[in-house]
Design a protein around this motif. Structure first.
Motif, mmCIF file in Angstrom:
data_model
loop_
_atom_site.group_PDB
_atom_site.id
_atom_site.type_symbol
_atom_site.label_atom_id
_atom_site.label_comp_id
_atom_site.label_asym_id
_atom_site.label_seq_id
_atom_site.Cartn_x
_atom_site.Cartn_y
_atom_site.Cartn_z
ATOM 1 N N ALA A 84 -19.009 -24.626 5.662
ATOM 2 C CA ALA A 84 -19.300 -23.259 6.098
ATOM 3 C C ALA A 84 -18.800 -22.243 5.073
ATOM 4 O O ALA A 84 -19.480 -21.248 4.779
ATOM 5 N N SER A 85 -17.603 -22.499 4.523
ATOM 6 C CA SER A 85 -17.057 -21.559 3.530
ATOM 7 C C SER A 85 -17.894 -21.561 2.254
ATOM 8 O O SER A 85 -18.045 -20.521 1.602
ATOM 9 N N LEU A 86 -18.457 -22.711 1.899
ATOM 10 C CA LEU A 86 -19.328 -22.778 0.721
ATOM 11 C C LEU A 86 -20.692 -22.168 1.018
ATOM 12 O O LEU A 86 -21.282 -21.497 0.155
ATOM 13 N N ASN A 87 -21.194 -22.383 2.229
ATOM 14 C CA ASN A 87 -22.478 -21.788 2.614
ATOM 15 C C ASN A 87 -22.427 -20.265 2.540
ATOM 16 O O ASN A 87 -23.412 -19.620 2.173
ATOM 17 N N GLU A 88 -21.276 -19.685 2.861
ATOM 18 C CA GLU A 88 -21.137 -18.226 2.857
ATOM 19 C C GLU A 88 -21.363 -17.619 1.474
ATOM 20 O O GLU A 88 -21.750 -16.456 1.360
ATOM 21 N N ILE A 89 -21.092 -18.415 0.423
ATOM 22 C CA ILE A 89 -21.317 -17.890 -0.932
ATOM 23 C C ILE A 89 -22.575 -18.499 -1.555
ATOM 24 O O ILE A 89 -22.750 -18.493 -2.773
ATOM 25 N N GLY A 90 -23.443 -19.043 -0.699
ATOM 26 C CA GLY A 90 -24.751 -19.520 -1.156
ATOM 27 C C GLY A 90 -24.759 -20.917 -1.746
ATOM 28 O O GLY A 90 -25.711 -21.280 -2.451
ATOM 29 N N ILE A 91 -23.740 -21.709 -1.471
ATOM 30 C CA ILE A 91 -23.666 -23.070 -2.009
ATOM 31 C C ILE A 91 -23.918 -24.067 -0.886
ATOM 32 O O ILE A 91 -23.297 -23.997 0.175
ATOM 33 N N GLU A 92 -24.840 -24.981 -1.126
ATOM 34 C CA GLU A 92 -25.134 -26.043 -0.168
ATOM 35 C C GLU A 92 -24.656 -27.357 -0.796
ATOM 36 O O GLU A 92 -25.326 -27.928 -1.653
ATOM 37 N N PRO A 93 -23.466 -27.849 -0.392
ATOM 38 C CA PRO A 93 -22.891 -29.024 -1.054
ATOM 39 C C PRO A 93 -23.577 -30.323 -0.641
ATOM 40 O O PRO A 93 -24.164 -30.427 0.445
ATOM 41 N N ILE A 94 -23.496 -31.304 -1.511
ATOM 42 C CA ILE A 94 -23.958 -32.662 -1.207
ATOM 43 C C ILE A 94 -22.738 -33.512 -0.888
ATOM 44 O O ILE A 94 -21.730 -33.462 -1.605
ATOM 45 N N VAL A 95 -22.814 -34.284 0.176
ATOM 46 C CA VAL A 95 -21.713 -35.181 0.520
ATOM 47 C C VAL A 95 -22.002 -36.566 -0.056
ATOM 48 O O VAL A 95 -23.145 -37.026 -0.067
ATOM 49 N N LEU A 96 -20.955 -37.227 -0.547
ATOM 50 C CA LEU A 96 -21.102 -38.483 -1.257
ATOM 51 C C LEU A 96 -20.346 -39.604 -0.554
ATOM 52 O O LEU A 96 -19.367 -39.365 0.150
ATOM 53 N N LYS A 97 -20.801 -40.835 -0.784
ATOM 54 C CA LYS A 97 -20.115 -42.060 -0.376
ATOM 55 C C LYS A 97 -19.722 -42.028 1.108
ATOM 56 O O LYS A 97 -20.558 -41.764 1.969
ATOM 57 N N GLY A 98 -18.446 -42.285 1.403
ATOM 58 C CA GLY A 98 -18.014 -42.351 2.793
ATOM 59 C C GLY A 98 -18.199 -41.048 3.537
ATOM 60 O O GLY A 98 -18.393 -41.036 4.758
#
Length: 360
Positions: A84-98
């Motif tokens: 959510a904190s990354l979404n607020e600045i326009g970043i959509e993260p990718i989650v990896l592995k586990g």
């Protein structure tokens, strides 16, 4: 590990596949599950199969599963807050592995996978803003190599590890999968993933095909398991589980890696997963002799740590024709010859370091 290390490993793998033997050396199975960090997966498999077990063992595995469920609930909430904190600045993260498995897990299976941290990937140009956004949420940078820490590329960073005292796990913030240079641009992951809502935030979860590639990149190239003859049972189980849930084009997967060292490393991992966890027979069709030899080396080396260094040296010699792409940075060079020589020496030394937790 005992003299019957391979047999013990096959028995544990059978349990993880849900085939619980009526009579087994449970002390050995549990000890090996603890060493391989698959004890929670064993607890989940036992919970699903519901076999008749000694009461003390049943109670122990139930406690392990319950505690890991609680821990993973906290990790999932932490992931949602970070997203959510990354979404607020326009970043959509990718989650990896586990972390990708955690994001997709159904509630009743939430305790089956043991995670050591949260692996998140963002685009290289977003690394600084992403790190700053997380720091505003109370995280502190525990490890950072800074800008330009990727050989020859001023945009790339090695992972930034962020910690917060109230959390049960750290965040491993990355901008590039380690491994062959052909996987250097993270855009392939953005194109091979889908958006998932989690705890008020949005993350991108790679497809099963992409996740299998990421596990192979991590173990065989980043951790150097191909060179060292090690195996990560937890990740092999992840590969097998993902393969069962989705039709995998194994020929297409192997074709993404260059012939020689890269493909040998990939095929070795596939052969190992097939032998232990029963991948579809098409997975090993056409696999080369080098991968089969390296799989035999893994079997031989189990429980015989004194063999690891000489067999690692032999593997390096056998792949000397591909030395330019040996390291975890895909062979991308530093502009300075001196720094490049130092890096090559460091990468070679890494292949002879101590065996990390979870590796067999």
């Amino acid at each position: 590990m005992t003299g019957n290390s391979w047999r013990d490993l096959v028995t544990l793998a059978s349990c993880l596949n849900g085939h619980i033997p009526k009579e087994a050396n449970w002390d050995g199975i549990v000890a090996l599950a603890n060493r391989s960090l698959t004890i929670t997966s064993l607890a989940g498999a036992v919970k699903e199969a519901n076999p008749h077990l000694p009461e003390d063992l049943s109670n122990y595995l139930s406690m392990i599963y319950r505690r890991n469920t609680d821990r993973n609930c906290r990790l999932k909430a932490q992931l949602g807050e970070a997203a959510a904190s990354l979404n607020e600045i326009g970043i959509e993260p990718i989650v990896l592995k586990g972390t990708a498995i955690l994001a997709s897990a159904v509630p009743e299976a939430l305790g089956a996978r043991l995670l050591t941290d949260l692996d998140i990937l963002v685009r290289p140009q977003d690394m600084r803003e992403a790190s700053n956004a997380l720091c505003r949420q109370g995280y502190e940078v525990a490890l950072s190599s800074g800008e330009g820490s990727w050989p020859g590329n001023t945009e790339y960073h090695l992972p930034v590890v962020l910690i917060r005292p109230t959390d049960v796990g750290s965040i491993d913030l990355q901008c590039r999968p380690k491994g062959p240079a052909s996987f250097g641009d993270a855009e392939w992951l953005y194109g091979d993933s889908c958006v998932v809502d989690i705890g008020g935030g949005r993350v991108r979860v790679p497809t099963a095909f992409a996740q299998i590639i990421l596990f192979i990149l991590h173990d065989q190239f980043q951790d150097g398991d191909y060179w060292r003859g090690l195996l990560d049972l937890r990740h092999l189980l992840d590969i097998a589980t993902l393969a069962r849930a989705s039709s995998v084009d194994w020929n297409g997967l192997r074709a993404l890696f260059a012939s020689g060292y890269e493909r040998n490393a990939v095929e070795t991992q596939i052969v190992t997963a097939a032998a232990l966890l029963g991948l579809d027979r098409t997975a090993i069709r056409g696999v080369g002799s080098t991968a089969r030899i390296q799989f035999a080396r893994r079997r031989l080396q189990l429980g015989c740590d004194y063999l690891r260094a000489p067999l690692t040296l032999l593997t390096l010699i056998s792949e000397v024709a591909h030395y330019r792409s040996w390291d975890r940075f895909g062979g991308e060079p530093y502009p300075s010859k001196r720094r490049e020589l130092v890096r090559k020496a460091r990468e070679l030394r890494r292949n002879f370091r101590a065996k990390p937790p979870g590796k067999l």
